[in-house]
Design a protein around this motif. Structure first.
Motif, PDB file in Angstrom:
ATOM      1  N   LEU A  30      43.025  57.273  39.136  1.00 56.37           N
ATOM      2  CA  LEU A  30      43.747  57.213  40.399  1.00 56.37           C
ATOM      3  C   LEU A  30      43.769  58.582  41.080  1.00 56.37           C
ATOM      4  O   LEU A  30      43.604  58.675  42.299  1.00 56.37           O
ATOM      5  CB  LEU A  30      45.159  56.683  40.175  1.00 56.37           C
ATOM      6  CG  LEU A  30      45.927  56.272  41.423  1.00 56.37           C
ATOM      7  CD1 LEU A  30      45.166  55.200  42.185  1.00 56.37           C
ATOM      8  CD2 LEU A  30      47.291  55.758  41.052  1.00 56.37           C
ATOM      9  N   LYS A  60      36.662  53.956  46.201  1.00 57.75           N
ATOM     10  CA  LYS A  60      36.894  52.514  46.051  1.00 57.75           C
ATOM     11  C   LYS A  60      36.615  52.068  44.628  1.00 57.75           C
ATOM     12  O   LYS A  60      37.416  51.337  44.036  1.00 57.75           O
ATOM     13  CB  LYS A  60      36.009  51.740  47.031  1.00 57.75           C
ATOM     14  CG  LYS A  60      36.145  50.232  46.911  1.00 57.75           C
ATOM     15  CD  LYS A  60      35.261  49.509  47.896  1.00 57.75           C
ATOM     16  CE  LYS A  60      33.824  49.642  47.438  1.00 57.75           C
ATOM     17  NZ  LYS A  60      32.899  48.823  48.223  1.00 57.75           N
ATOM     18  N   VAL A  63      39.326  53.244  42.186  1.00 58.17           N
ATOM     19  CA  VAL A  63      40.543  52.434  42.292  1.00 58.17           C
ATOM     20  C   VAL A  63      40.349  51.104  41.566  1.00 58.17           C
ATOM     21  O   VAL A  63      41.247  50.634  40.857  1.00 58.17           O
ATOM     22  CB  VAL A  63      40.937  52.217  43.773  1.00 58.17           C
ATOM     23  CG1 VAL A  63      42.005  51.150  43.905  1.00 58.17           C
ATOM     24  CG2 VAL A  63      41.412  53.513  44.384  1.00 58.17           C
ATOM     25  N   ILE A  64      39.177  50.503  41.705  1.00 57.58           N
ATOM     26  CA  ILE A  64      38.896  49.240  41.021  1.00 57.58           C
ATOM     27  C   ILE A  64      38.948  49.437  39.503  1.00 57.58           C
ATOM     28  O   ILE A  64      39.539  48.625  38.777  1.00 57.58           O
ATOM     29  CB  ILE A  64      37.535  48.673  41.467  1.00 57.58           C
ATOM     30  CG1 ILE A  64      37.635  48.207  42.922  1.00 57.58           C
ATOM     31  CG2 ILE A  64      37.077  47.542  40.563  1.00 57.58           C
ATOM     32  CD1 ILE A  64      36.307  47.852  43.549  1.00 57.58           C
ATOM     33  N   PHE A  66      40.582  51.788  37.909  1.00 58.71           N
ATOM     34  CA  PHE A  66      41.976  52.035  37.573  1.00 58.71           C
ATOM     35  C   PHE A  66      42.755  50.730  37.479  1.00 58.71           C
ATOM     36  O   PHE A  66      43.514  50.517  36.521  1.00 58.71           O
ATOM     37  CB  PHE A  66      42.623  52.954  38.614  1.00 58.71           C
ATOM     38  CG  PHE A  66      44.110  53.074  38.464  1.00 58.71           C
ATOM     39  CD1 PHE A  66      44.649  53.898  37.497  1.00 58.71           C
ATOM     40  CD2 PHE A  66      44.968  52.351  39.282  1.00 58.71           C
ATOM     41  CE1 PHE A  66      46.023  54.002  37.339  1.00 58.71           C
ATOM     42  CE2 PHE A  66      46.338  52.440  39.133  1.00 58.71           C
ATOM     43  CZ  PHE A  66      46.865  53.275  38.163  1.00 58.71           C
ATOM     44  N   LEU A  67      42.584  49.850  38.444  1.00 61.89           N
ATOM     45  CA  LEU A  67      43.318  48.584  38.429  1.00 61.89           C
ATOM     46  C   LEU A  67      42.904  47.718  37.238  1.00 61.89           C
ATOM     47  O   LEU A  67      43.758  47.079  36.607  1.00 61.89           O
ATOM     48  CB  LEU A  67      43.101  47.835  39.740  1.00 61.89           C
ATOM     49  CG  LEU A  67      43.765  48.466  40.964  1.00 61.89           C
ATOM     50  CD1 LEU A  67      43.362  47.719  42.233  1.00 61.89           C
ATOM     51  CD2 LEU A  67      45.265  48.505  40.806  1.00 61.89           C
ATOM     52  N   ALA A  68      41.622  47.695  36.923  1.00 64.99           N
ATOM     53  CA  ALA A  68      41.148  46.911  35.780  1.00 64.99           C
ATOM     54  C   ALA A  68      41.759  47.444  34.482  1.00 64.99           C
ATOM     55  O   ALA A  68      42.239  46.669  33.639  1.00 64.99           O
ATOM     56  CB  ALA A  68      39.623  46.941  35.705  1.00 64.99           C
ATOM     57  N   ALA A  70      44.504  49.162  34.205  1.00 65.01           N
ATOM     58  CA  ALA A  70      45.950  48.923  34.239  1.00 65.01           C
ATOM     59  C   ALA A  70      46.265  47.496  33.793  1.00 65.01           C
ATOM     60  O   ALA A  70      47.190  47.281  33.000  1.00 65.01           O
ATOM     61  CB  ALA A  70      46.489  49.174  35.641  1.00 65.01           C
ATOM     62  N   VAL A  71      45.505  46.529  34.271  1.00 70.03           N
ATOM     63  CA  VAL A  71      45.727  45.135  33.879  1.00 70.03           C
ATOM     64  C   VAL A  71      45.454  44.961  32.380  1.00 70.03           C
ATOM     65  O   VAL A  71      46.242  44.302  31.682  1.00 70.03           O
ATOM     66  CB  VAL A  71      44.840  44.190  34.727  1.00 70.03           C
ATOM     67  CG1 VAL A  71      44.844  42.793  34.164  1.00 70.03           C
ATOM     68  CG2 VAL A  71      45.314  44.186  36.171  1.00 70.03           C
TER      69      VAL A  71
END
Length: 76
Positions: A30, A60, A63-64, A66-68, A70-71
């Motif tokens: 992030l 971009k 961020v993708i 990071f989100l993956a 995090a989940v």
């Protein structure tokens, strides 16, 4: 060895064995995404559209990722 000594040694040995550590990640992705976004904005203001586009694409994807992660870390 008597039973109390054996139990104490066993307990000490088991306490030194590394416990499994849950999957953790830091916010490095992030932070890098924000850095590349800032680079993209500065490059766009200065008129370097190519660098701005590449920086925005990298931001971009970071961020993708990071989100993956995090989940995945929330699920595990």
């Amino acid at each position: 060895m008597d039973p109390t000594t054996t139990a104490a040694v066993t307990h000490q040995y088991l306490s030194e064995v590394a416990a499994p550590v849950p999957l953790q990640f830091s916010g490095d992705f992030l932070e890098l995404a924000v850095l590349f976004f800032v680079i993209a904005v500065v490059a766009a203001v200065l008129g370097a559209r190519g660098i701005a586009g590449v920086s925005m694409t990298v931001a971009k994807w970071l961020v993708i990722i990071f989100l993956a992660l995090a989940v995945i870390s929330i699920i595990l």
